[in-house]
Design a protein around this motif. Structure first.
Motif, PDB file in Angstrom:
ATOM      1  N   HIS A  13       0.750  -1.400  -0.080  1.00  0.00           N
ATOM      2  CA  HIS A  13      -0.103  -0.084  -0.019  1.00  0.00           C
ATOM      3  C   HIS A  13       0.801   1.185  -0.154  1.00  0.00           C
ATOM      4  N   LEU A  45      -2.383   1.099   6.243  1.00  0.00           N
ATOM      5  CA  LEU A  45      -3.751   1.130   6.282  1.00  0.00           C
ATOM      6  C   LEU A  45      -4.026   0.992   8.046  1.00  0.00           C
ATOM      7  N   GLN A  49      -9.444   1.041   8.482  1.00  0.00           N
ATOM      8  CA  GLN A  49      -9.559   0.736   6.951  1.00  0.00           C
ATOM      9  C   GLN A  49      -9.590  -0.868   6.765  1.00  0.00           C
ATOM     10  N   VAL A  50      -8.437  -1.474   7.421  1.00  0.00           N
ATOM     11  CA  VAL A  50      -8.388  -2.955   7.323  1.00  0.00           C
ATOM     12  C   VAL A  50      -9.810  -3.717   7.857  1.00  0.00           C
ATOM     13  N   THR A  88     -12.390  -2.760   4.753  1.00  0.00           N
ATOM     14  CA  THR A  88     -12.021  -3.526   3.643  1.00  0.00           C
ATOM     15  C   THR A  88     -12.530  -5.089   4.005  1.00  0.00           C
TER      16      THR A  88
END
Length: 199
Positions: free
Chosen positions: A147, A151, A155-156, A159
């Motif tokens: 990335h 992250l 966000q992890v 996602t």
């Protein structure tokens, strides 16, 4: 009522409940059974091919990937092979049973319908068994994909959860559609014949 009368009553009941299947009806059964066998063979070889392709992609297509990434995916693929082998052993039993059918009575046809119903449950279980693999694959991909900036935990989580929801929904729709097209319509033909014989 003596023993002989009981035997006669029993034999009358058995003969009434198990009507013979005519040659014409037997021929009607063989066509959908042959389609089901053909689709089972195709599904077996395509699943086998997909797993081999998975191993090839992990070790050949991404040579620059870290060893841990390749190792985790290899372990995951081997685990998938064990699960696939278990379910295909169940499907193979049905395949053997319908490869040389002795469809002479209503009861044998009804037993076949029971096996189809049981294998439909196996089929749905087979699809559900891939949920943990999907979760593991998502975690591995999110962890190892490069990335631009790291992250955040949020966000992890978002996602993985959103991709998992989309993947599960897609798997459910694909599984229902796949079963209906490759097996369901032929099972319905046999079920219709069963109702026709029962009348």
């Amino acid at each position: 009522m003596n023993i002989d009368e009981l035997k006669n009553a029993w034999n009358d009941d058995v003969s009434d409940d198990t009507p013979e299947i005519s040659i014409e009806q037997n021929n009607k059964i063989n066509l959908p059974l042959e389609k089901i066998r053909k689709n089972m063979r195709m599904e077996f070889w395509s699943t086998f091919g997909i797993l081999i392709l998975g191993f090839a992609l992990v070790w050949i297509a991404v040579p620059e990937a870290p060893f841990k990434f390749k190792f985790y995916l290899t372990v995951l693929l081997f685990s998938m092979m064990i699960v696939v082998s278990f379910f295909f052993s169940k499907f193979f039993k049905l395949y053997k049973d319908i490869s040389s059918p002795e469809m002479k009575t209503f009861d044998s046809l009804r037993d076949l319908m029971y096996q189809f119903d049981l294998n439909k449950q196996y089929y749905l279980s087979f699809l559900l068994s891939f949920v943990p693999f999907l979760v593991c694959e998502l975690i591995i991909v999110v962890e190892f994909l490069p990335h631009r900036k790291p992250l955040s935990d949020f966000q992890v989580a978002t996602t993985i959860i959103s991709m998992l929801a989309a993947g599960l929904f897609g798997l459910f729709l694909l599984g229902k559609y796949w079963y209906k097209i490759f097996y369901g319509k032929y099972v319905q033909q046999i079920e219709s014949l069963l109702k026709e014989i029962k009348k």
